[in-house]
Design an enzyme around this catalytic site. Sequence first.
Site, PDB file in Angstrom:
ATOM      1  CB  CYS A 143     -16.238  14.943  57.567  1.00 33.86           C
ATOM      2  SG  CYS A 143     -18.013  15.088  57.626  1.00 33.86           S
TER       3      CYS A 143
ATOM      4  CE  LYS B 270     -17.436  19.798  49.836  1.00 36.76           C
ATOM      5  NZ  LYS B 270     -18.132  20.084  51.099  1.00 36.76           N
TER       6      LYS B 270
ATOM      7  CG  ASP C  34     -10.928  14.963  48.655  1.00 33.14           C
ATOM      8  OD1 ASP C  34     -11.633  15.732  47.976  1.00 33.14           O
ATOM      9  OD2 ASP C  34     -11.149  14.743  49.861  1.00 33.14           O
TER      10      ASP C  34
ATOM     11  CG  HIS D 136     -13.922  15.010  54.095  1.00 34.50           C
ATOM     12  ND1 HIS D 136     -14.810  13.985  53.903  1.00 34.50           N
ATOM     13  CD2 HIS D 136     -14.655  16.103  54.422  1.00 34.50           C
ATOM     14  CE1 HIS D 136     -16.046  14.454  54.106  1.00 34.50           C
ATOM     15  NE2 HIS D 136     -15.976  15.726  54.424  1.00 34.50           N
TER      16      HIS D 136
ATOM     17  CD  GLN E   4     -13.600  22.057  51.152  1.00 35.59           C
ATOM     18  OE1 GLN E   4     -13.667  23.247  50.846  1.00 35.59           O
ATOM     19  NE2 GLN E   4     -14.605  21.423  51.747  1.00 35.59           N
TER      20      GLN E   4
END
Lengths: 144, 409
Positions: free
Chosen positions: B364, B224, B198, B121, B201
């Site tokens: 993104c 999220k 990261d 991302h 998600q």
Amino acid sequence: MSFNNLDQLYRQVIMDHYKNPRNKGSIEDGSVTVDMNNPTCGDRIHLTMNVEDGIVTEAKFDGEGCSISMSSASMMTQAIKGKNIDYALQLSNVFSEMMLGNDYPDDLDLGDIEALQGVAKFPARIKCATLSWKAMEKGLQDEK
Amino acid sequence: MNAKELRKYFPILDQEVNGHPLVYLDSAATSQKPVQVIEALNAYYRQHNSNVHRGVHTLGNRATDLYEGARDKVRRFINASSTKEIVFLRGTTTALNLVAQSYGRANVKEGDEIVITYMEHHSNIIPWQQLAKFTGATLKYIPMQDDGTISMEDVKATVTSNTKIVSVMMVSNVLGTINPIEDITKIAHENGAVMVVDAAQAAPHIHIDVQKLDCDFLAFSGHKMCGPTGIGVLYGKEQHLNNMEPIEFGGEMIDFVGLYESTWKELPWKFEGGTPIIAGAVGLGAAIDFLNEIGLDAIEQHEHKLASYALEKLPEIPGLTIYGPKSGKDRAGVVTFNLDDVHPHDVATVLDAEGIAVRAGHHCAQPLMKWLDVSATARASFYLYNTEEDIDRLAAGLLKTKEYFSDVF
């Protein structure tokens, strides 16, 4: 099929411009070149124009995008060819008002462009329609 | 778990959009919020609101307890060993920028390497691009396999003894790929690099154990994972965070302020300049309670099931291209696709007219779009409240889209 709302957006003339874009391509050694993109969605336009004595003698576009952005670019190039800079910029103002859903002066001949009126009812798509116009404005303002 | 039962906790899902019952398939952008979280925010503002870490008064103590209590919920959620390792920030982007600007600038120099992947991302690309420019280091990309996964051979070939930072997403927001973070971390460490994850998600969907992963930093966002927007988490190993300088200075983060010199609070507060995101943290705590009650393993299984169903159902639509791993078992609940030559914006507009919310664009992840050789895609992403019926509605919507544009393409 009943997609009444959608039919206001995807008018026949828009799809025709999408399928058979007018003035698609790039003018080699064009006097004005503008590259612009819509960072939120990835649409991009490469606009080239020839301006002689304040008249847009030629305009071509290239790029990637949805039916609304590409058909709008096709119509825009068609509308400004052979017109002077002031007229093109005036047309751009009228187009902005149309996209905002506002009343706009009816003394200009909008032709096919009027088919894009329905975009005003789809706020998420207004930026698609205005991309090529913003590029044109940028290019011609520098020429003034 | 029973997704249909869980839907009753999400009032927003119970509405019509453009004359059709809403099908929300954009949870990878942001998830919806259960009443438990909405009520926690409501209760906080109605009964407990006050600034933290300063008041002698009762509300101040209550707000502080709630804020620090949320920190401990986060610690347990990702199995960190101490709350000193849990920094509350605005979101994943802010957290990754903190690592790049603080740890990065202090530890990366000219000639060093920073390694990421093509599927990242933008929030896990640009901070490192900027760091590379600032320090003169080289930014390297681990290549991708045709199915949207990365191979350990490629990781080994890219990470070298000059590599100082490896930063990889745990779950791809476009392809749904679940990356082998534990294995990549081992390779990073063997080469003397730190591992940054990261997990934006990943945190909503799969169980995270930072001690097992052995990663050095891990970032995720509350919104999220059923929490509010504006709250996120940076986990960092205590030894790293201790040696790092803050990048935001002001109230809350100081120990002693002189005319020309100041000192910082201890961990984790030295990174939390200004009045912190108190209500956001309280909301995130409530979201974690909610997710724990369902169980992350059950959520993960549910999403594999939905992904498998989508991968079985959607290819029946002629002209549909699906990107990423072919098996639902290998991916989180994300399915990215294109339909013939219909531009994804046009796909999303027709689906929206049918009450179906999907994302269209580059997500993104422009380098990944380039790798896929597309300018944009449409994406359906699932969460614990989605059902197989939602995917049926999507499939029906896509068939209508195809029909609608059939005289054009």
